[in-house]
Scaffold this motif. Structure first.
Motif, PDB file in Angstrom:
ATOM      1  N   SER A  10       0.821  -1.218   0.000  1.00 41.15           N
ATOM      2  CA  SER A  10       0.000   0.000   0.000  1.00 41.15           C
ATOM      3  C   SER A  10       0.847   1.257   0.000  1.00 41.15           C
ATOM      4  O   SER A  10       0.519   2.246   0.641  1.00 41.15           O
ATOM      5  CB  SER A  10      -0.920   0.006   1.216  1.00 41.15           C
ATOM      6  N   PHE A  12       2.483   4.482  -2.295  1.00 42.69           N
ATOM      7  CA  PHE A  12       1.751   5.398  -3.180  1.00 42.69           C
ATOM      8  C   PHE A  12       1.359   4.735  -4.499  1.00 42.69           C
ATOM      9  O   PHE A  12       0.270   4.957  -5.020  1.00 42.69           O
ATOM     10  CB  PHE A  12       2.574   6.661  -3.450  1.00 42.69           C
ATOM     11  N   LEU A  15      -1.562   2.197  -3.774  1.00 37.10           N
ATOM     12  CA  LEU A  15      -2.811   2.912  -3.472  1.00 37.10           C
ATOM     13  C   LEU A  15      -3.384   3.555  -4.733  1.00 37.10           C
ATOM     14  O   LEU A  15      -4.588   3.478  -4.990  1.00 37.10           O
ATOM     15  CB  LEU A  15      -2.564   3.982  -2.402  1.00 37.10           C
ATOM     16  N   GLY A  38       0.941   2.748   3.531  1.00 35.55           N
ATOM     17  CA  GLY A  38       1.884   3.794   3.120  1.00 35.55           C
ATOM     18  C   GLY A  38       3.212   3.289   2.590  1.00 35.55           C
ATOM     19  O   GLY A  38       3.928   4.038   1.945  1.00 35.55           O
ATOM     20  N   ALA A  41       6.079   5.467   2.942  1.00 33.75           N
ATOM     21  CA  ALA A  41       5.448   6.644   3.568  1.00 33.75           C
ATOM     22  C   ALA A  41       4.783   6.264   4.898  1.00 33.75           C
ATOM     23  O   ALA A  41       3.636   6.599   5.169  1.00 33.75           O
ATOM     24  CB  ALA A  41       4.428   7.259   2.617  1.00 33.75           C
ATOM     25  N   THR A 221       3.051  13.705   5.339  1.00 35.48           N
ATOM     26  CA  THR A 221       2.775  12.823   4.199  1.00 35.48           C
ATOM     27  C   THR A 221       1.784  11.732   4.590  1.00 35.48           C
ATOM     28  O   THR A 221       1.003  11.257   3.769  1.00 35.48           O
ATOM     29  CB  THR A 221       4.088  12.196   3.684  1.00 35.48           C
ATOM     30  N   ASN A 222       1.810  11.339   5.858  1.00 33.69           N
ATOM     31  CA  ASN A 222       0.882  10.295   6.338  1.00 33.69           C
ATOM     32  C   ASN A 222      -0.574  10.693   6.124  1.00 33.69           C
ATOM     33  O   ASN A 222      -1.439   9.840   5.986  1.00 33.69           O
ATOM     34  CB  ASN A 222       1.167   9.987   7.810  1.00 33.69           C
ATOM     35  N   VAL A 225      -1.482   9.776   2.601  1.00 39.02           N
ATOM     36  CA  VAL A 225      -1.759   8.331   2.580  1.00 39.02           C
ATOM     37  C   VAL A 225      -3.157   8.053   3.137  1.00 39.02           C
ATOM     38  O   VAL A 225      -3.953   7.325   2.526  1.00 39.02           O
ATOM     39  CB  VAL A 225      -0.688   7.554   3.393  1.00 39.02           C
TER      40      VAL A 225
END
Length: 488
Positions: A10, A12, A15, A38, A41, A221-222, A225
């Motif tokens: 999962s 980037f 996703l 993530g 990430a 950045t989370n 996500v």
């Protein structure tokens, strides 16, 4: 009958692919080994600080917004992106400071201050960057290269822009001043490439940033996500956490199902992996799996990273959001990292200071940072990071103390680091590489892992190890290319 797909990982790329599939009506399940989505990430919360593992430089927000627009939604519903200015503050040990900004007047004045003759050269470099951006990113960034014919069609454009030359050599053609040469070539390090050997096509990153800006997601950045996960689940997708895939089952030349550590087994019409390409091929119970794993392991892999996270008492308003602290050596340091496998005691650092933009990522009156040093991967330098990690933290602290925050040691309230061995253990990254295959011309486009396997007709790949490569725009572009193949 509903078509089903499983996406392994999962990050980037995974996703973005899952969102594209689910938006098109494919019943999609993401299977993630870690306790949070993530991939690279990931994030931690320690002592009131929020620490993003990375990536923390967000460019080309349009490629992300497009994922929401597939279902008529708005990214702003889930994610608050704010611009960062300057993009990066660049700092050298000799006292030179250069703010790399999107404001033409300020940027050209800064170039003029270093070398008046380079102002016109920079403008010519920007034109070159715009050309490779159009050819390499806009035209080819979301295209799958499944045959040598695809590569041959792209060859004239690659030849026109001298793709066999390195980014540093192309930059040097346009500007003379050494600080500027470093300022305009370091970007390849953010996707795992050596400026001295990385194809000049990667000079497109400069135009990508100038056009789209550099952004930060409020909360880290989370939160980007989390926003992508929220969109995926709203579309009806399923996310399965904390359950690593152990086998990809096959029948003939097709993949049929995945089985995880917990014993969960699920069949699917199509399977895609956002995991490490070498590790993924090792999971496939078909002769193709072992053969490809062996071949992939012989390729050149990007270096790793040593990331030192720390929280400080007090704020640091004088420290910008993104900062590059160049070491005393440039070419020599790159040689140590990419060729010799030496762990340098004079590293260059990327310093991330998210509380400059979003103070909520630390307790009141405190600040959150990480300092990232590119280091050799475990195949180049067999370092015992349990022993060397604490020592390398001190090397980094020495640099920050001397050049930026004199009282840093007395202000630290929490600290930890993430080493190449962690990339290998947590992310199954081959040799602990932080960016998968090194982006050299002979490992780009058709020479990279294909978005669809050549033998297993319904096995797909997405992410840093496929075309076009690492970085958020790269892996989101790979998701578009892979989704197109899967939906065909």
């Amino acid at each position: 009958m509903v078509t089903t797909a499983i996406v392994i990982g999962s990050g980037f790329g995974g996703l973005a692919l899952a969102i594209r599939l689910q938006s098109a009506g494919v019943e999609t399940t993401i299977v993630e080994a870690r306790d949070k989505p993530g991939g690279r990430a990931y994030f931690w919360e320690k002592d009131g600080h929020v620490f993003d593992a990375g990536p923390t430089v967000i460019t080309d927000p349009a490629c992300l917004k497009a994922l929401w627009e597939l279902s008529g939604q708005d990214m702003a519903q889930n994610v608050d992106l704010v611009p960062v200015d300057p993009f990066y503050a660049l700092d050298w040990p000799d006292g030179v400071r250069f703010d790399y900004t999107n404001d033409d007047e300020r940027l050209l004045a800064s170039i003029h201050a270093l070398n008046p003759a380079d102002v016109e050269g920079y403008k010519r470099f920007l034109d070159y960057s715009a050309g490779v951006f159009h050819e390499g990113y806009e035209k080819l960034g979301t295209k799958a290269f499944l045959s040598i014919t695809d590569m041959l069609k792209a060859a004239p454009a690659l030849a026109k822009y001298q793709a066999w030359r390195s980014v540093y050599s192309i930059v040097s053609k346009f500007v003379e001043e050494e600080h500027l040469r470093q300022a305009l070539s370091f970007h390849t390090l953010l996707v795992g490439g050596n400026p001295m050997t990385c194809s000049s096509i990667y000079a497109l990153i400069h135009k990508l940033e100038r056009d789209g800006g550099v952004w930060f997601a409020k909360g880290g950045t989370n939160r980007l996500v989390a926003g992508m996960v929220a969109l995926f689940e709203r579309l009806g997708g399923t996310l399965r956490l904390n359950d690593p895939v152990q086998y990809i089952k096959t029948e003939g030349n097709r993949v049929t199902a995945v089985e995880t550590r917990s014993g969960w087994c699920q069949a699917a019409d199509m399977i895609a992996s956002n995991g490490d390409v070498v590790a993924t091929y090792g999971l496939i119970d078909h002769p193709r799996g072992k053969k490809r794993q062996k071949a992939m392991a012989k390729k050149r892999f990007s270096p790793s990273l040593f990331v030192f996270h720390f929280g400080l008492e007090g704020t640091a308003p004088e420290v910008p959001h993104h900062m590059i602290l160049f070491g005393p050596r440039y070419k020599g340091l790159l040689g140590d990292i990419y060729n010799k496998g030496n762990l340098a005691n004079d590293p260059s650092l990327y310093l991330h200071h998210p509380t400059k933009t979003d103070p909520s990522m630390a307790p009141d009156g405190c600040s959150t940072f990480y300092a990232l040093a590119p280091v050799p991967h475990l195949g180049k330098a067999k370092v015992n990071w349990l022993e060397e990690g604490p020592k390398y933290e001190e090397v980094i602290l020495d640099t920050l103390e001397e050049r930026l925050i004199p009282d840093i040691r007395s202000r630290i309230r929490t600290r930890f680091s993430y080493a190449p061995s962690d990339f290998q253990t947590d992310l199954f990254a081959h040799l602990g590489s932080a960016f998968s295959l090194e982006p050299v011309l002979t490992q780009s486009a058709w020479f990279r892992t294909h978005n669809r396997d050549d033998v297993l007709s319904n096995m797909y790949f997405v992410g840093a190890g496929t075309h076009p490569g690492a970085g958020i725009p790269g892996v989101v572009g790979s998701a578009e290319a892979t989704a197109r193949l899967m939906l065909e």
